[in-house]
Design an enzyme around this catalytic site. Sequence first.
Site, short mmCIF file in Angstrom:
data_model
loop_
_atom_site.label_atom_id
_atom_site.label_comp_id
_atom_site.label_asym_id
_atom_site.label_seq_id
_atom_site.Cartn_x
_atom_site.Cartn_y
_atom_site.Cartn_z
N LYS A 45 -9.86 2.09 -3.21
CA LYS A 45 -10.25 1.52 -1.92
C LYS A 45 -11.69 1.85 -1.59
O LYS A 45 -12.11 3.01 -1.66
CB LYS A 45 -9.31 2.04 -0.83
N GLU A 81 0.84 -1.20 0.00
CA GLU A 81 0.00 0.00 0.00
C GLU A 81 0.87 1.25 0.00
O GLU A 81 1.82 1.35 0.78
CB GLU A 81 -0.90 -0.01 1.24
N CYS A 94 -5.35 -2.70 2.81
CA CYS A 94 -5.29 -2.54 4.26
C CYS A 94 -6.43 -3.27 4.94
O CYS A 94 -6.61 -4.46 4.73
CB CYS A 94 -5.25 -1.05 4.61
#
Length: 495
Positions: free
Chosen positions: A322, A268, A374
């Site tokens: 995301k 990330e 994440c």
Amino acid sequence: MPVSKWPSREPRAAWSNLAALVAGGLLPFALAPFGLWPLLLFSAGALFWLLRNVRTHGRAFRLGWFYGVGKYGVGASWVYVSIHTYGETSAWLAGLLVACFVAGMAVFSGLMGLLFHALARLRENDATGAALMFAVVWTVVEWLLTWFLSGFPWLFAGYAFLDTPLAGLAPVGGVLLVSLAAVATASLVVAAPRRLRVLAVPVVVWIVAYGLGFVSWTERGAVRSVALVQGNIPQSIKWTPDGVELSVERYSELTATAGDADIVVWPEAAIPDYLRRRGDFIEAERPGSGDIVTGIFVAEQTEDGLDYYNAAMSTGGGVYRKRRLVPFGDYLPFESLLRGTLAFFDLPMSSTSAGAEEQPLLNAAGVDLSMAICWEIAYPKPVATSAEGAAALVTISNDTWFGASIGPRQHFQIARMRALENGRYLLRATNNGITAIIDNNGDVVERLPQFKPGVLTGSIHTMSGTTPFGLWTNWPLLVALLAIVVAVLTVRPRQ
């Protein structure tokens, strides 16, 4: 044999609250990195016993709340690291913020106690029914935490049983089905320790789960070589101009040692910059005929200005934005009030937007990849939805925010469960660990040590087919939970 009744006299509140607090504090030790899974059975069983020995809804709520304080106070203690160490917040204020967070999350456990008490009192002479009701309510609250107010799907009971026979239930009903089986085991043992017919139920469940562990729900296909790059860029400089250049240099050097891997994965925000500025650099680092998958930021023009996304892209095709944003990390709640008041409320890139729920899969080396950035990997349903059409799973993260705490290892355990639920290999690349290759059974194939730069090379099988959980997600389980509640409330217990 007569069944137990609700007590005419309650234990002293102070001792009960303390017992609930201790029982909740034991739960995280059943999870990674400790792995003492029998403690989960003891913890849940203790809460069930305590709730069965109170007479009022208010006491039930307080017991559940104290249990939650112990659970989240120990299990989510890693939040302090990100607020104090990397959020540059004083120790006392960081402690206060964590205390508020723990107290708020404990409300869910309090509601669990209240709801169980209200339902169980409808059949107060049925200890076995109460045990089943307790397991149902526990599971419903965990499900609630996967979506309510964006959710906090952490410290679920089922994760503790990833390396036990109960793991065989995960591809059928996900981590929530494992939680249901585990908590029902604990509560039934407490409710009827001498009733063999009752105790046979969890025994049968464990045996069936063990047998399901030998079922191959998905099929292995072609082999692809992979390389996962762990840059270990210090968080203290990552977002500075020097940190950006260090990231460019380190990921270039490490990738050069990866050979001709088909798929190279960077973590990330590997390069903490925008795709429009670093796209040519990433393309130039491709290993021969292979592709690079990396975290990167994306800025897109809209009618109202620019929208910023925490994203991932593949040189083989596709950009993923995301979907599940981290409060105070990816975005700031009540921004007009909080922005600028504390350094923690001004973390880098804390004004990103959420991507669309449905997005095309990434493609690398001809392999369709399902991406989770994440803590998105902690959400079972979205991962399963995108995994159905993918040949492999990829998750990228920057767990540097949590230092050497237990948080990154809990996060890793969660990722392993997603691989098992969906019957697919999972590639996990992080800035400083835990970077690993996980197979379709949730087992770790290879991993890098934490806090060191390195490249993990290996191979994966592409996978086809879908597990029952991947096909239906939580819906069959929710129907089953409702059926259990109806049965407990309508079937007359045997005296």
